[in-house]
Motif scaffolding. Structure first.
Motif, PDB file in Angstrom:
ATOM      1  N   LEU A 301      -5.905  -0.190  11.926  1.00 27.09           N
ATOM      2  CA  LEU A 301      -7.305  -0.285  11.523  1.00 27.09           C
ATOM      3  C   LEU A 301      -8.025  -1.254  12.457  1.00 27.09           C
ATOM      4  CD1 LEU A 301      -6.941  -0.555   7.626  1.00 27.09           C
ATOM      5  CD2 LEU A 301      -7.130   1.504   9.045  1.00 27.09           C
ATOM      6  N   THR A 302      -9.243  -0.892  12.836  1.00 28.94           N
ATOM      7  CA  THR A 302      -9.963  -1.723  13.806  1.00 28.94           C
ATOM      8  C   THR A 302     -11.347  -2.144  13.340  1.00 28.94           C
ATOM      9  OG1 THR A 302     -10.772   0.274  14.925  1.00 28.94           O
ATOM     10  CG2 THR A 302      -8.741  -0.714  15.772  1.00 28.94           C
ATOM     11  N   ARG A 303     -11.801  -1.640  12.204  1.00 24.34           N
ATOM     12  CA  ARG A 303     -13.131  -2.004  11.732  1.00 24.34           C
ATOM     13  C   ARG A 303     -13.212  -1.793  10.234  1.00 24.34           C
ATOM     14  NH1 ARG A 303     -13.597   3.150  13.871  1.00 24.34           N
ATOM     15  NH2 ARG A 303     -14.657   4.682  12.525  1.00 24.34           N
ATOM     16  N   GLY A 304     -14.293  -2.314   9.652  1.00 27.49           N
ATOM     17  CA  GLY A 304     -14.503  -2.138   8.230  1.00 27.49           C
ATOM     18  C   GLY A 304     -14.727  -3.468   7.540  1.00 27.49           C
ATOM     19  N   PRO A 305     -15.203  -3.441   6.300  1.00 25.19           N
ATOM     20  CA  PRO A 305     -15.524  -4.667   5.569  1.00 25.19           C
ATOM     21  C   PRO A 305     -14.354  -5.630   5.410  1.00 25.19           C
ATOM     22  CG  PRO A 305     -16.481  -2.761   4.472  1.00 25.19           C
ATOM     23  CD  PRO A 305     -15.615  -2.225   5.577  1.00 25.19           C
ATOM     24  N   LEU A 306     -13.130  -5.127   5.394  1.00 26.89           N
ATOM     25  CA  LEU A 306     -12.006  -6.040   5.184  1.00 26.89           C
ATOM     26  C   LEU A 306     -11.893  -7.078   6.295  1.00 26.89           C
ATOM     27  CD1 LEU A 306      -9.226  -5.422   7.071  1.00 26.89           C
ATOM     28  CD2 LEU A 306      -9.178  -3.385   5.657  1.00 26.89           C
ATOM     29  N   PHE A 307     -12.403  -6.764   7.498  1.00 24.56           N
ATOM     30  CA  PHE A 307     -12.295  -7.700   8.615  1.00 24.56           C
ATOM     31  C   PHE A 307     -13.188  -8.927   8.429  1.00 24.56           C
ATOM     32  CE2 PHE A 307     -10.324  -4.031  10.462  1.00 24.56           C
ATOM     33  CZ  PHE A 307      -9.346  -4.562  11.301  1.00 24.56           C
ATOM     34  N   ARG A 308     -14.143  -8.851   7.486  1.00 24.42           N
ATOM     35  CA  ARG A 308     -14.967 -10.026   7.222  1.00 24.42           C
ATOM     36  C   ARG A 308     -14.136 -11.188   6.678  1.00 24.42           C
ATOM     37  NH1 ARG A 308     -18.919  -6.253   4.784  1.00 24.42           N
ATOM     38  NH2 ARG A 308     -18.140  -6.907   2.736  1.00 24.42           N
ATOM     39  N   HIS A 309     -12.998 -10.872   6.091  1.00 23.06           N
ATOM     40  CA  HIS A 309     -12.155 -11.901   5.482  1.00 23.06           C
ATOM     41  C   HIS A 309     -11.167 -12.513   6.476  1.00 23.06           C
ATOM     42  CE1 HIS A 309     -13.267 -10.699   1.308  1.00 23.06           C
ATOM     43  NE2 HIS A 309     -13.404  -9.503   1.866  1.00 23.06           N
ATOM     44  N   ILE A 427      -1.362  -8.227  10.251  1.00 24.30           N
ATOM     45  CA  ILE A 427      -1.354  -7.974   8.806  1.00 24.30           C
ATOM     46  C   ILE A 427      -0.977  -6.528   8.553  1.00 24.30           C
ATOM     47  CG2 ILE A 427      -2.794  -7.839   6.732  1.00 24.30           C
ATOM     48  CD1 ILE A 427      -4.374 -10.220   7.843  1.00 24.30           C
ATOM     49  N   LEU A 428      -0.014  -6.335   7.673  1.00 24.77           N
ATOM     50  CA  LEU A 428       0.419  -5.001   7.286  1.00 24.77           C
ATOM     51  C   LEU A 428       0.074  -4.786   5.820  1.00 24.77           C
ATOM     52  CD1 LEU A 428       2.024  -2.332   7.697  1.00 24.77           C
ATOM     53  CD2 LEU A 428       4.088  -3.616   7.056  1.00 24.77           C
ATOM     54  N   ILE A 429      -0.794  -3.804   5.548  1.00 20.72           N
ATOM     55  CA  ILE A 429      -1.131  -3.402   4.183  1.00 20.72           C
ATOM     56  C   ILE A 429      -0.217  -2.239   3.844  1.00 20.72           C
ATOM     57  CG2 ILE A 429      -2.962  -2.616   2.642  1.00 20.72           C
ATOM     58  CD1 ILE A 429      -4.982  -3.803   4.636  1.00 20.72           C
ATOM     59  N   CYS A 430       0.603  -2.394   2.803  1.00 18.81           N
ATOM     60  CA  CYS A 430       1.712  -1.455   2.659  1.00 18.81           C
ATOM     61  C   CYS A 430       2.178  -1.310   1.211  1.00 18.81           C
ATOM     62  CB  CYS A 430       2.887  -1.924   3.528  1.00 18.81           C
ATOM     63  SG  CYS A 430       3.512  -3.574   3.089  1.00 18.81           S
ATOM     64  N   GLY A 431       3.091  -0.351   1.000  1.00 21.59           N
ATOM     65  CA  GLY A 431       3.783  -0.200  -0.265  1.00 21.59           C
ATOM     66  C   GLY A 431       3.367   0.972  -1.119  1.00 21.59           C
ATOM     67  N   SER A 432       2.216   1.592  -0.814  1.00 20.66           N
ATOM     68  CA  SER A 432       1.745   2.677  -1.680  1.00 20.66           C
ATOM     69  C   SER A 432       0.677   3.510  -0.997  1.00 20.66           C
ATOM     70  CB  SER A 432       1.167   2.109  -2.984  1.00 20.66           C
ATOM     71  OG  SER A 432       0.511   3.107  -3.727  1.00 20.66           O
ATOM     72  N   LEU A 433       0.758   4.819  -1.141  1.00 18.82           N
ATOM     73  CA  LEU A 433      -0.311   5.690  -0.656  1.00 18.82           C
ATOM     74  C   LEU A 433      -1.581   5.500  -1.473  1.00 18.82           C
ATOM     75  CD1 LEU A 433       1.686   8.959   0.095  1.00 18.82           C
ATOM     76  CD2 LEU A 433       0.487   7.536   1.764  1.00 18.82           C
ATOM     77  N   TYR A 434      -1.429   5.106  -2.738  1.00 17.13           N
ATOM     78  CA  TYR A 434      -2.615   4.856  -3.561  1.00 17.13           C
ATOM     79  C   TYR A 434      -3.363   3.625  -3.054  1.00 17.13           C
ATOM     80  CZ  TYR A 434      -0.616   8.297  -6.707  1.00 17.13           C
ATOM     81  OH  TYR A 434      -0.110   9.462  -7.227  1.00 17.13           O
ATOM     82  N   LEU A 435      -2.637   2.589  -2.690  1.00 15.49           N
ATOM     83  CA  LEU A 435      -3.269   1.413  -2.093  1.00 15.49           C
ATOM     84  C   LEU A 435      -3.893   1.783  -0.749  1.00 15.49           C
ATOM     85  CD1 LEU A 435      -3.862  -1.632  -1.967  1.00 15.49           C
ATOM     86  CD2 LEU A 435      -1.574  -1.942  -0.968  1.00 15.49           C
ATOM     87  N   ALA A 436      -3.181   2.558   0.060  1.00 11.78           N
ATOM     88  CA  ALA A 436      -3.710   2.968   1.363  1.00 11.78           C
ATOM     89  C   ALA A 436      -4.994   3.772   1.200  1.00 11.78           C
ATOM     90  CB  ALA A 436      -2.663   3.784   2.125  1.00 11.78           C
ATOM     91  N   GLY A 437      -5.006   4.670   0.230  1.00  7.23           N
ATOM     92  CA  GLY A 437      -6.215   5.459  -0.008  1.00  7.23           C
ATOM     93  C   GLY A 437      -7.390   4.595  -0.416  1.00  7.23           C
ATOM     94  N   HIS A 438      -7.135   3.586  -1.263  1.00  9.00           N
ATOM     95  CA  HIS A 438      -8.205   2.683  -1.672  1.00  9.00           C
ATOM     96  C   HIS A 438      -8.755   1.915  -0.450  1.00  9.00           C
ATOM     97  CE1 HIS A 438     -10.400  -0.071  -4.340  1.00  9.00           C
ATOM     98  NE2 HIS A 438     -10.013  -1.033  -3.518  1.00  9.00           N
ATOM     99  N   ILE A 439      -7.860   1.454   0.409  1.00  4.74           N
ATOM    100  CA  ILE A 439      -8.295   0.718   1.603  1.00  4.74           C
ATOM    101  C   ILE A 439      -9.130   1.611   2.507  1.00  4.74           C
ATOM    102  CG2 ILE A 439      -7.462  -0.349   3.741  1.00  4.74           C
ATOM    103  CD1 ILE A 439      -7.113  -2.166   1.352  1.00  4.74           C
ATOM    104  N   LEU A 440      -8.689   2.843   2.731  1.00  7.70           N
ATOM    105  CA  LEU A 440      -9.446   3.750   3.598  1.00  7.70           C
ATOM    106  C   LEU A 440     -10.806   4.100   3.003  1.00  7.70           C
ATOM    107  CD1 LEU A 440      -6.600   6.136   4.801  1.00  7.70           C
ATOM    108  CD2 LEU A 440      -7.780   4.383   6.137  1.00  7.70           C
ATOM    109  N   LYS A 441     -10.841   4.295   1.688  1.00 11.74           N
ATOM    110  CA  LYS A 441     -12.118   4.615   1.043  1.00 11.74           C
ATOM    111  C   LYS A 441     -13.092   3.448   1.167  1.00 11.74           C
ATOM    112  CE  LYS A 441     -14.090   6.076  -3.380  1.00 11.74           C
ATOM    113  NZ  LYS A 441     -13.792   6.424  -4.799  1.00 11.74           N
ATOM    114  N   GLU A 442     -12.618   2.241   0.940  1.00 12.17           N
ATOM    115  CA  GLU A 442     -13.503   1.070   0.968  1.00 12.17           C
ATOM    116  C   GLU A 442     -13.918   0.706   2.386  1.00 12.17           C
ATOM    117  OE1 GLU A 442     -14.767  -0.566  -1.754  1.00 12.17           O
ATOM    118  OE2 GLU A 442     -13.928   1.197  -2.751  1.00 12.17           O
ATOM    119  N   ASN A 443     -13.137   1.145   3.392  1.00 11.45           N
ATOM    120  CA  ASN A 443     -13.439   0.812   4.780  1.00 11.45           C
ATOM    121  C   ASN A 443     -13.912   2.009   5.594  1.00 11.45           C
ATOM    122  OD1 ASN A 443     -12.567  -2.180   5.548  1.00 11.45           O
ATOM    123  ND2 ASN A 443     -11.253  -1.432   3.907  1.00 11.45           N
ATOM    124  N   GLY A 444     -14.367   3.053   4.890  1.00 13.28           N
ATOM    125  CA  GLY A 444     -14.954   4.190   5.581  1.00 13.28           C
ATOM    126  C   GLY A 444     -13.971   5.041   6.313  1.00 13.28           C
TER     127      GLY A 444
END
Length: 444
Positions: A301-309, A427-444
């Protein structure tokens, strides 16, 4: 369409969940009943690549699709689960590329299947798979890549009388409540997709799983091509070297990240070389490998709101693997990335993890012992079966990792930024496709 107004397909999908039988029994009876009411669309499909296995099904399917489309073929594909929207599961052929099914057609198909089902008990996966098969039967294509949902023998997709190729990717422990608690039992269920006279391409396997598959193939009369015996692939000088009885291919490495993708690529190539009705030149195979994409599998991932943190120059990776074997593959990939990192100072590896309560979280985390500097655990937003962050934190600690539980993803990202100090972390966001889907949805 506004965010407040749900799509018509979403309304129908929500209604279909209420038809779910009170007792889950893996069976094809409900599927056969509905397919008969729909006029048996499963009998009017292009050549089918039927893909089962525990890990790697999506990656293998994506590579097959990319290689066929690079060769100019029109390809349907069916995968699950989706990450952001249900439409991702059904890709309809183009000349090329294929594209997700459009909202109007999906809603009409779901409505048609709901009426044909006439209120009878049926699972969500069964009725939506019937809708996908109906869609595929109405659009011409050269091939259909059909991914098994779970298991194989009694999976809803196992209604194809004679696929072109049957594929079994690496088998490991997962879904034990439905498939059995040993590799022999699970592999035997996966091998249920094998058909008489249909070539079966078998990916890298533990000996126990391979023996179970070979025994099932002998009973069925399915000829097998087994990784390490009939075909193989390895990396050499920055290239992928593939070999089978037809000869050797010198190819680019897969675009998909990780050593495990070498094995997945070999499965895809072998399957295509067995499909005589869809001949491919070497250049099409090479272009497909170089361009295949599969979101949430070692995705940068290279962009999106999560990078503000996060601090500047940090790397963020996303992977939805969720069992111990997937953990080992991802940990190995992260170690390889660290080893070849040109940065002057090493980056600490930090995990943000959420998992479902049905998964072996301690086994997953064990692969990161000595590799991950710290873990922040979260409860997956919107996932009823998510492990609570506190319990997941305990399981990470049981695996020997430094871990804390966070109340939200934003809080976890803030804490990871603090844990990194002055370093630019990985940083590795991992462990679940449901978590991955939430991250992709929130970060476009």
């Amino acid at each position: 369409m506004s965010e407040e107004t749900p799509a018509r397909s979403d309304v129908i999908l929500e209604r279909l969940t209420k038809l779910h039988p009170k007792l889950i029994d893996l069976s094809l009876d409900r599927t056969w009943r509905l397919l008969a009411a729909l006029g048996h669309p499963e009998r009017n499909l292009p050549p089918v690549f039927h893909v089962a296995g525990t890990n790697g099904k999506g990656s293998v399917s994506a590579m097959i699709r990319a290689m066929l489309e690079a060769g100019g073929y029109a390809v349907h594909s069916y995968t699950s689960p989706h990450l952001v929207r249900f439409h991702e599961r059904i890709r309809l052929a183009g000349r090329p590329p294929s594209a997700f099914i459009e909202e109007d057609e999906l809603a009409a198909l779901l409505d048609e299947c709901e009426r044909a089902n006439a209120g009878e008990p049926i699972t969500f996966f069964e009725i939506t798979t019937a809708a996908a098969l109906l869609a595929f039967s109405r659009h011409p294509a050269d091939a259909l890549i059909l991914e098994v949902g779970m298991g194989g023998r009694l999976d809803t997709t196992n209604v194809i009388a004679k696929p072109a190729i049957s594929i079994i990717t690496p088998v490991d422990l997962d879904h034990q409540a439905f498939l059995g608690d040993t590799l022999t039992l699970i592999a035997s269920e996966k091998a249920g997709i094998l058909k008489p006279g249909v070539p079966g391409v078998i990916g890298p396997q533990h000996d126990e799983a391979r023996i179970a598959i070979e025994m099932a193939a002998e009973r069925t009369g399915a000829p097998l091509l087994i990784h390490g015996q009939d075909f193989s692939a390895h990396e050499e000088a920055g290239a992928l070297i593939y070999q089978d009885e037809q000869g050797l291919l010198d190819l680019p490495l897969p675009r998909l990240t990780g050593r495990h993708q070498i094995g997945n690529a070999s499965i895809a190539i072998c399957a295509l070389r067995q499909a005589a009705m869809l001949p491919l030149e070497r250049d099409a195979i090479a272009r497909g490998l170089a361009h295949a994409e599969w979101p949430a599998r070692m995705q940068r991932l290279t962009r999106g709101p999560l990078f503000r943190h996060l601090p500047e120059a940090c790397e963020v990776w996303l992977d939805g693997g969720h069992n111990p074997a997937a953990g080992r593959a991802v940990a190995e990939a992260m170690a390889d990335i660290a080893q070849h990192d040109p940065a002057a100072a090493p980056r600490p590896l930090l995990l943000l993890t959420g998992m479902l309560e049905t998964k072996d979280a301690t086994g997953y985390f064990a692969a990161f012992r000595g590799l991950a500097a710290h873990v922040e655990t979260v409860t997956i937003p919107g996932a009823d079966a998510s492990l609570p962050a506190g319990r997941l934190c305990e399981m990470a600690r049981d695996a020997g990792l430094s871990a804390n539980a966070s109340g939200s993803i934003d809080e976890a990202l803030d804490r990871l930024a603090v844990a990194a100090g002055r370093a630019a972390p990985r940083i590795l966001i991992c462990g679940s496709l449901y978590l991955a889907g939430h991250i992709l949805k929130e970060n476009g």
